[in-house]
Design a protein around this motif. Structure first.
Motif: not given
Lengths: 370, 788
Positions: A122-123, A279, A129, A117-118
């Protein structure tokens, strides 16, 4: 029970290039486990597992990952594989693995090799996310054991998931490698023996410091840079190299199969591992390429994440830079151009490289699957 | 509509084996039942399952002492018709029942029995006119809580007693949206407890003194029963705060304290009142219209398993997996499933721990449905846990089912243990044999070997994986360390090739645990790190590490020459050469005599002073002494402060150097004067402050052919002074510069003292030259002859 595998390994990655999957499968087979490997169909046949035990799922990979993932899950369900353990090699395999767990009461092992999720990709995509985080939190409730690459990941995920699932740390270490002479890169790109070869290998993605590295090459005449790997950022980098007229100093190999990689790695002089702090996934990075460089006895220049700094500085095997910027890289490369400095680091690497082999983790792997 | 409070204490029960499926219910005759109105609560004592109580309308309580075969009935309050909603015993004799007067909803009452339920006394908290009472719970014989409320859903009250009801305290709460408390439970060990009201679950952490909302359950619907285990709750509901909306009924199931709730809504006023939680995902609810619903998947699926039941129900309770009770218009208990169903097979399945067993049945076609006690469906069930499993094959729940029983048993755990052939520390070069028991079917070491033993020569982690006779795979690991040898090496601390009668000091280069020195005859001569040897020959050191690893050094040959010293000097370390006392600021030089006591010439070597600060040694152009010739050399002494000064002079000789001490005293000088007032003043000097001192020897060797040098000693105060040393020819032309090589630096509070040499390699032609030393404010020159 049909199939009756000891371990079913499901992984979304290409089985020819994914070191973590390759090493895991090889180790389990070494210990006589009956292993099934399930991946999307990348039109490859891995040579480390019997073709009878390799299952490739024909899915459309040219679409958004979440759609491919759904197809993959459906496809895995149709295989009707059963076993004692089902191993989700990444987040994208978790739903398929969950199905086998529920259907056949297999124990589910989740290899959270990244903080999914990080992920750096996806930032800037908050919704995506959150969606992954939500989905992962749900699926993890079915997991019996979680594999991570480092303590920091375990600590982060424990907080994120708020559960009591046991964690096993399986580092991204390569198998023990014999040292040998190789001129692979020097011959391929006709790099003279006076020049030092700087090597980056791995996924070519944004946030890996490659822009800064290429810009640093503008001021360097004593070395050439080779980038092994592929990724969505490759074309941008090639454009940058062309624009800056660095074609004679920066070379791209594309992907090299894992079993041929050491021949290339060992022919370099300095290994470079860079992650920008963009991230959490990158902040906790402890990638296999670092240990591949150690196995190839290459002194390294790495970015300064604590996970890498701990290895590089404690073992004195290279230099770390505080900021992934051209100026810092330039200084480090210049310092490393001194052969005595490199030899000192290399001497230290030769003393410690046995500590960082995949073989040291065999017992941990047996514990996971028992 | 009747509102009923049901109560369960599942917390004190062992977790039931799940054989809930396909229970058949049978009606039980309750002797002495004087009211045909419904029973509302059922309770069996966990510590004695023969003791059970049921309570209901019209103050009616029935009890059994034989597990429910026979019952007696009493009227708790002959004067009032109490709707007894809750009954709970803390021990065989002491128990409590609570409820509200059917004719006055604000007349709540609680009664206590101390004779197992035969007689009861009213222990209600206050005059029974202002509040209704619902559930009660006592966590010991005297301490407990009763939940109550004022009119409708306005105010919630927790009454608490710690003296068996002689007195009560109360805590009142109001919830804006309205709610009504129904049931409560407190853990007598931890003080943690929970209560339930319409739409809310409450919690306490102090034995019920204070309460707060733990989580909400959804709409404000009547929830009559509290049944929970950790974060799992099963909640029966009836629409409306008091359940009197005549709308829907249903049940809620949460496994995470309300974060996610599975709800099943039953239309047509099928209110649910009772619940019982088997484990975190399985449980029952019961209610109107002979509803007895069961779920084994945390509320995802429910099945009404009410075979044999008529009428409305209000509470359900399971004593064990085969004995359950449900009460309402009538009282029912389960019949043993094996009595009403047909056992077809009993199989035992053996698996290795960690493996998954497939339990498989093949029922006839007329029994198309299959359910497993662990909630599985289908003809195969997979499990990795040992224990008993049961499958029912049936057409409908009330028909006779086929029962298939399985027992899953783990094979014995034969876990290997690697044994080492040596318990001692290992050294490189040793071999060790690792073994495991030999009864295993097969072996696999991480080296690839497949024997029951492994001979090991290298350090590392060794893993063995064994397969037991039953086929179970286990492993063990051990870390083997071969310690490196100590690698001893002999270092001479003093000069080898010494004269007979002298000695040499030999020392081990490294620290070891044990030292063994051997001489030429292989005799052990010492066990110390350092030895002094006088005799010529080969010497060897055998060292042993702390791990017992032994290694030998190479031989060191001690060479002795048959010779003796040439010089005789009258001073020694103890018999020092003493200068006459010197006045501060003065300098003195005195001569020392050296005699060549041999009958051959002897060239004096460089005479050294150890500190060379206050004393100055002679230059390097020392004479050659003829046989028995005596010469003198001069040592100078200059002190910059008062006190005693000392240095050591070293004079080389053939066998060993001569050492002697030089010492001197610097005395203060006094200055006397008269002041203007004729008062005499006396000053005594202590120290002369010099900003910069540079002392150098004469150039050497002199004459020189290619290289030349001067020794120097320089004291530099904090400001830096850079001395330069040049070579000038006889015409005054600078022809070279000497390079400064520092041999040592000492730091003092007022500056640093540096020693070393100025050195130059030169190709200058033969001639006379001058070494010129240039400082900040002075220049000094010294002649030197260069010959080619």
């Amino acid at each position: 029970m049909e199939n009756n595998y000891d371990v079913i390994i499901i992984c979304f990655a290409n089985p020819t290039f994914d070191a973590r999957t390759i090493n895991l499968v090889k180790t389990l087979i070494k210990y006589k486990r009956k292993v099934a490997l399930v991946t999307p169909d990348y039109d490859v046949i891995p040579d480390y597992i019997s073709p009878n035990d390799y299952y490739k799922c024909k899915i459309n990979l040219d679409q958004k990952v979440r759609h491919s993932q759904k197809e993959f899950t459906k496809s895995v369900k149709k295989l009707k594989l059963s076993g004692k353990f089902v191993h989700a090699g990444d987040f994208y395999s978790l739903a398929a693995a969950k199905f086998i767990k529920m259907k056949y009461k297999a124990k589910l092992i989740y290899d959270s090799r990244e903080i999914y999720s990080q992920l750096n990709s996806l930032k800037d995509r908050t919704f995506a996310r959150k969606l992954i985080e939500f989905r992962e939190k749900y699926l993890v409730t079915y997991v019996d054991k979680i594999m991570v690459t480092a303590d920091v990941d375990a600590a982060y995920l424990k907080k994120l998931f708020m559960h009591t699932i046991p964690y096993n740390i399986i580092k991204n270490l390569p198998p023990k490698q014999e040292l040998f002479e190789s001129n692979f890169l020097r011959d391929r790109f006709k790099i003279s023996s006076e020049k030092i070869i700087l090597l980056y290998q791995g996924w070519v993605l944004e946030g890996r410091g490659l822009n800064a590295l290429i810009r640093a090459m503008e001021s360097i005449d004593f070395a050439e840079l080779v980038i092994i790997g592929d990724g969505e950022y490759l074309n941008s980098l090639k454009e940058l190299v062309n624009k800056e007229g660095l074609e004679s100093k920066v070379h791209f190999t594309g992907l090299i199969p894992y079993n041929e990689l050491s021949n290339a790695t060992i022919s370099a002089d300095i290994g470079i591992v860079l992650f920008e702090d963009t991230s959490i996934s990158y902040q906790n990075a402890l990638p296999n390429k670092l240990f591949e460089f150690i196995q190839s006895a290459l002194p390294v220049i790495t970015s300064g994440q604590n996970t890498m700094r701990e290895v590089v500085e404690n073992e004195s095997i290279g230099l770390t830079i505080d900021k992934v910027e051209s100026s810092d890289l330039l200084k480090a490369i210049q310092k490393m151009s001194d052969v005595t400095t490199r030899n000192n680091f290399k001497k230290n690497i030769l003393e410690i490289r046995d500590k960082f082999t995949y073989e040291t983790q065999e017992i941990e792997i047996l514990k996971v699957y028992s | 509509m009747k509102i009923k409070i049901l109560y369960i204490i599942l917390f004190l029960l062992p977790i039931l084996v799940q054989s809930q499926w396909l229970n058949k219910w049978e009606k039980v005759n309750i002797a002495g039942r004087y009211s045909q109105e419904a029973y509302l609560d059922v309770f069996f004592l966990p510590s004695n399952r023969n003791l059970g109580w049921i309570c209901g309308f019209n103050s009616q309580v029935s009890f059994t002492t034989d597990g429910g075969d026979n019952w007696e009935t009493v009227r708790v309050d002959p004067n009032n018709n109490i709707q007894l909603e809750s009954i709970h015993f803390t021990s065989p004799n002491i128990g409590y029942t609570s409820g509200t007067n059917s004719e006055n909803s604000l007349a709540g009452a609680i009664y206590k029995s101390i004779d197992g339920g035969r007689t009861w006394v009213d222990i209600s908290p206050m005059l029974r006119q202002f509040y209704s009472i619902w559930g009660c719970y006592f966590y010991d014989d005297n301490s407990g809580v009763a939940v109550a409320g004022l009119v409708g859903c306005d105010t919630q009250i927790f009454f608490k007693t710690t003296n068996g009801g002689q007195s009560w305290t109360q805590r009142r709460y109001e919830i804006r949206s309205g709610t009504k408390l129904s049931d409560v439970h407190i853990d007598g060990n931890t003080g943690y407890g929970q209560a339930i009201s319409s739409g809310y679950v409450w919690e306490t952490t102090d034995f019920g003194d204070n309460w707060e909302i733990d989580f909400t359950t959804g709409p404000i619907d009547w929830a009559e029963e509290l049944a929970y285990q950790d974060s799992s709750f099963i909640i029966p509901i009836a629409e409306g705060c008091q359940g009197d909306f005549a709308g829907y009924g249903g049940m809620l199931f949460t496994t995470d304290k309300g974060k996610t709730i599975q709800s099943k809504i039953l239309e047509n006023t099928v209110n649910m009142y009772g619940s019982f939680l088997i484990n975190k995902t399985s449980g029952w609810v019961c209610g109107f219209d002979k509803s007895v619903y069961f779920t084994c998947d945390a509320g995802n699926n429910w099945e009404n398993l009410n075979c044999g039941i008529e009428g409305d129900l209000d509470d359900i309770f399971f004593i064990d997996d085969t004995t359950g009770w449900v009460v309402g218009d009538d009282v029912y208990r389960t019949r043993n499933v094996t009595e009403v169903n047909k056992v077809i097979s009993r199989d035992t399945v053996y698996i290795c721990r960690g493996e998954v067993a497939e339990l498989k049945i093949q029922p006839p076609d007329n029994l198309p449905k299959t359910v497993w006690t662990n909630c599985g469906r289908g003809n195969s069930y997979y499990t990795g846990d040992d224990g008993e499993y049961r499958a029912f094959a049936y057409a409908s729940p009330c028909d006779t089912a086929f029962i298939y029983d399985f027992q899953v048993i783990y094979y014995p755990d034969y876990t290997p243990e690697i044994q080492s052939s040596s318990s001692n520390y290992l050294c490189e070069g040793d071999t060790i044999r690792l073994t495991v028991d030999t009864f295993y079917q097969s072996y696999l070491w991480n080296t690839g070997d497949t024997t029951s033993y492994l001979d090991v020569y290298e350090s590392g982690n060794y893993i063995v994986q064994t397969t037991s006779p039953d086929g179970c795979i286990k492993f063990d690991t051990t870390n083997i360390v071969f310690n490196p040898p100590p690698k001893p090496n002999i270092l001479p601390l003093t000069k080898n090739n010494f004269c007979i009668g002298d000695s040499i000091i030999l020392q081990s280069e490294f620290d070891h645990h044990i030292y063994r020195w051997y001489n030429n005859a292989s005799e052990l001569i010492s066990n110390t790190k350092t030895i002094t040897v006088k005799d010529e020959g080969n010497y060897k050191l055998i060292a042993e590490s702390e791990f017992g690893c032994i290694d030998s050094s190479s031989s060191y040959f001690v060479s002795v020459i048959i010779d003796s010293n040439r010089l005789s000097i009258e001073y020694t370390i103890t018999n020092s050469f003493t200068f006459d006392t010197l006045t501060l600021g003065k300098k003195t030089c005195q001569k020392v005599r050296i005699t060549n006591t041999s009958n051959v010439d002897y060239q004096l070597q460089l005479i050294k002073l150890r500190d060379k600060y206050y004393f100055a040694a002679p230059p390097s152009d020392l004479p050659k002494l003829g046989p028995f010739e005596t010469a003198e050399f001069e040592i100078c002494f200059e002190g910059d402060s008062t006190g005693n000064f000392e240095d050591i002079v070293e004079i080389p000789d053939i066998c060993s150097p001569h050492f002697f001490t030089v010492d001197g005293v610097v005395a203060p000088f006094n200055f006397e004067a008269l002041s203007k007032c004729d008062v005499p003043w006396t000053f005594t000097s202590i120290r002369i402050d010099k900003k910069h001192i540079f002392e150098s020897s004469a150039p050497y060797p002199n004459p020189s052919n290619s290289s030349l040098a001067i020794s120097y000693m320089e004291f530099t105060p904090k400001e830096n002074v850079q001395m330069k040393v040049y070579i000038y020819d006889s015409k005054g032309i600078r022809v070279g510069e000497l390079e400064r090589r520092i041999s040592g630096i000492e730091y003092y509070s007022n500056g640093k003292l540096e020693r070393g040499e100025y050195i130059a390699e030169t190709n200058l032609p033969t001639g006379i030259y001058f070494i010129v030393i240039e400082g900040n404010d002075n220049t000094e020159s010294k002649p030197i002859v260069i010959t080619r």
